[in-house]
Scaffold this motif. Structure first.
Motif, PDB file in Angstrom:
ATOM      1  N   TRP A 148       0.810  -1.223   0.000  1.00 28.75           N
ATOM      2  CA  TRP A 148       0.000   0.000   0.000  1.00 28.75           C
ATOM      3  C   TRP A 148       0.844   1.275   0.000  1.00 28.75           C
ATOM      4  N   SER A 149       2.169   1.100  -0.085  1.00 25.47           N
ATOM      5  CA  SER A 149       3.066   2.247   0.028  1.00 25.47           C
ATOM      6  C   SER A 149       2.868   3.244  -1.120  1.00 25.47           C
ATOM      7  N   LEU A 150       2.979   4.528  -0.803  1.00 30.19           N
ATOM      8  CA  LEU A 150       2.731   5.558  -1.809  1.00 30.19           C
ATOM      9  C   LEU A 150       4.001   6.336  -2.165  1.00 30.19           C
TER      10      LEU A 150
ATOM     11  N   ARG B 140       0.157   0.133  10.387  1.00 30.14           N
ATOM     12  CA  ARG B 140      -0.038  -0.904   9.357  1.00 30.14           C
ATOM     13  C   ARG B 140       1.225  -1.743   9.209  1.00 30.14           C
TER      14      ARG B 140
ATOM     15  N   ALA C 270       0.200   4.719   9.098  1.00 32.24           N
ATOM     16  CA  ALA C 270       1.084   3.908   8.246  1.00 32.24           C
ATOM     17  C   ALA C 270       2.001   3.048   9.114  1.00 32.24           C
TER      18      ALA C 270
ATOM     19  N   SER D 207       6.083   9.538   3.838  1.00 32.43           N
ATOM     20  CA  SER D 207       5.288  10.107   2.741  1.00 32.43           C
ATOM     21  C   SER D 207       3.802   9.838   2.910  1.00 32.43           C
ATOM     22  N   ALA D 208       3.436   9.076   3.920  1.00 34.08           N
ATOM     23  CA  ALA D 208       2.018   8.738   4.087  1.00 34.08           C
ATOM     24  C   ALA D 208       1.244   9.961   4.560  1.00 34.08           C
ATOM     25  N   GLU D 209      -0.017  10.006   4.181  1.00 25.18           N
ATOM     26  CA  GLU D 209      -0.845  11.112   4.629  1.00 25.18           C
ATOM     27  C   GLU D 209      -0.939  11.113   6.161  1.00 25.18           C
ATOM     28  N   LYS D 210      -1.055   9.886   6.726  1.00 29.77           N
ATOM     29  CA  LYS D 210      -1.120   9.768   8.185  1.00 29.77           C
ATOM     30  C   LYS D 210       0.016   8.852   8.648  1.00 29.77           C
ATOM     31  N   PRO D 211       1.158   9.432   9.009  1.00 30.62           N
ATOM     32  CA  PRO D 211       2.334   8.607   9.349  1.00 30.62           C
ATOM     33  C   PRO D 211       2.101   7.601  10.486  1.00 30.62           C
TER      34      PRO D 211
ATOM     35  N   PRO E  56       7.764   5.037   3.156  1.00 33.96           N
ATOM     36  CA  PRO E  56       6.364   4.584   3.244  1.00 33.96           C
ATOM     37  C   PRO E  56       5.647   5.177   4.460  1.00 33.96           C
ATOM     38  N   ILE E  57       6.410   5.519   5.497  1.00 27.05           N
ATOM     39  CA  ILE E  57       5.813   6.154   6.674  1.00 27.05           C
ATOM     40  C   ILE E  57       5.833   7.669   6.500  1.00 27.05           C
TER      41      ILE E  57
END
Ligand code: C5P
Length: 241
Positions: free
Chosen positions: A187-189, A230, A227, A220-224, A217-218
């Motif tokens: 799911w990484s963005l 997860r 993330a 850059s996540a909208e909600k670190p 992945p953490i």
């Protein structure tokens, strides 16, 4: 008993003291180790190590990936060891003699991790660098060559990709630490990416990694924090199976 968060290393890959502290404050209850790499250490200096220690019980990984002539690396490592960090890194490429001299000049007992083949490299890069076909065709062979050297020199473990973990553990033993960057959850963005030999948190832990480094992945996540949770869920799933 190791908890899921104890497997997770978060790299403080930011350029300022303030941003690093903000990451520490946000994530201190969710990660086992904070990694200070070249970007932050060169920008801010050793005071960041003290600041992390004052705010968190997490371990500290000083990831400066030393790579120079033996005398320089030995003395630089001696200085790094004086900071009393949990982990520090040295490249394998100067050979076993250098690794051994670092191991023998480590008064505070920092765990020495030898960097094998960066996860940003793939076969065609090794070809461009002039490696023989055996290693171009199978990077794991090159990782194993370096990992054996690191073990013989007395290092605590290696840094390699998740694709090589199982083989390193099978041949060099459970106690020889393996730290794997290049972690990309499905799911990484992360946008444009320099990491090539990638694997998910679940796969890396399942393969036997002792620690995974998860940065963008953490970050850059909208909600670190979400993330991070997860990632921790994936770790938990892998260790509970
Ligand atoms: O997850 P992300 O790609 O953002 O993680 C980047 C971090 O992984 C950087 O701090 C980099 O130094 C580290 N890294 C490493 N060894 C590698 C590749 C990356 O320690 N082989």
């Amino acid at each position: 008993m190791k908890r899921p968060k104890d497997y997770l290393i978060f790299p403080l890959d930011v350029p300022t003291y303030e941003e690093a502290i903000q990451c520490v404050e946000t994530l201190k209850d969710h990660v086992g180790v904070f990694k200070v790499g070249l970007e932050l250490f060169v920008s801010v200096g050793p005071k960041i190590l003290k600041a992390i220690r004052e705010r968190s019980a997490a371990g500290i990984f000083l990831d400066l990936k030393f790579h120079d002539i033996p005398a320089t690396v030995k003395n630089a490592f001696l200085a790094a060891s004086a900071y009393g960090v949990t982990f520090a890194t040295v490249h394998c490429d100067e050979g076993k003699g250098l690794l051994r001299s670092v191991v023998e000049n480590n008064p505070s007992g920092t765990k020495i991790l030898a960097v094998t083949v960066l996860t940003s490299l793939e076969s065609k890069d090794l070809k461009d660098l002039g490696y023989i076909d055996k290693y171009v065709k199978d990077i794991t062979e090159l990782v194993m060559l370096k990992a054996r050297m690191a073990k013989e020199a007395g290092c605590s473990g290696v840094v390699c990709s998740g694709l090589e973990v199982e083989k390193v553990k099978a041949e060099l033993g459970r106690d020889f630490l393996v730290v794997t960057p290049g972690i990309r959850p499905t799911w990484s963005l992360v946008g444009e990416d320099d990491q090539k030999r990638i694997i998910t948190p679940y796969q890396a832990i399942k393969g036997g990694a002792d620690y995974i480094v998860v940065g963008r992945p953490i970050r850059s996540a909208e909600k670190p924090i979400e993330a991070t949770k997860r990632v921790l869920d994936e770790i938990e799933m892998a260790i509970s199976e």
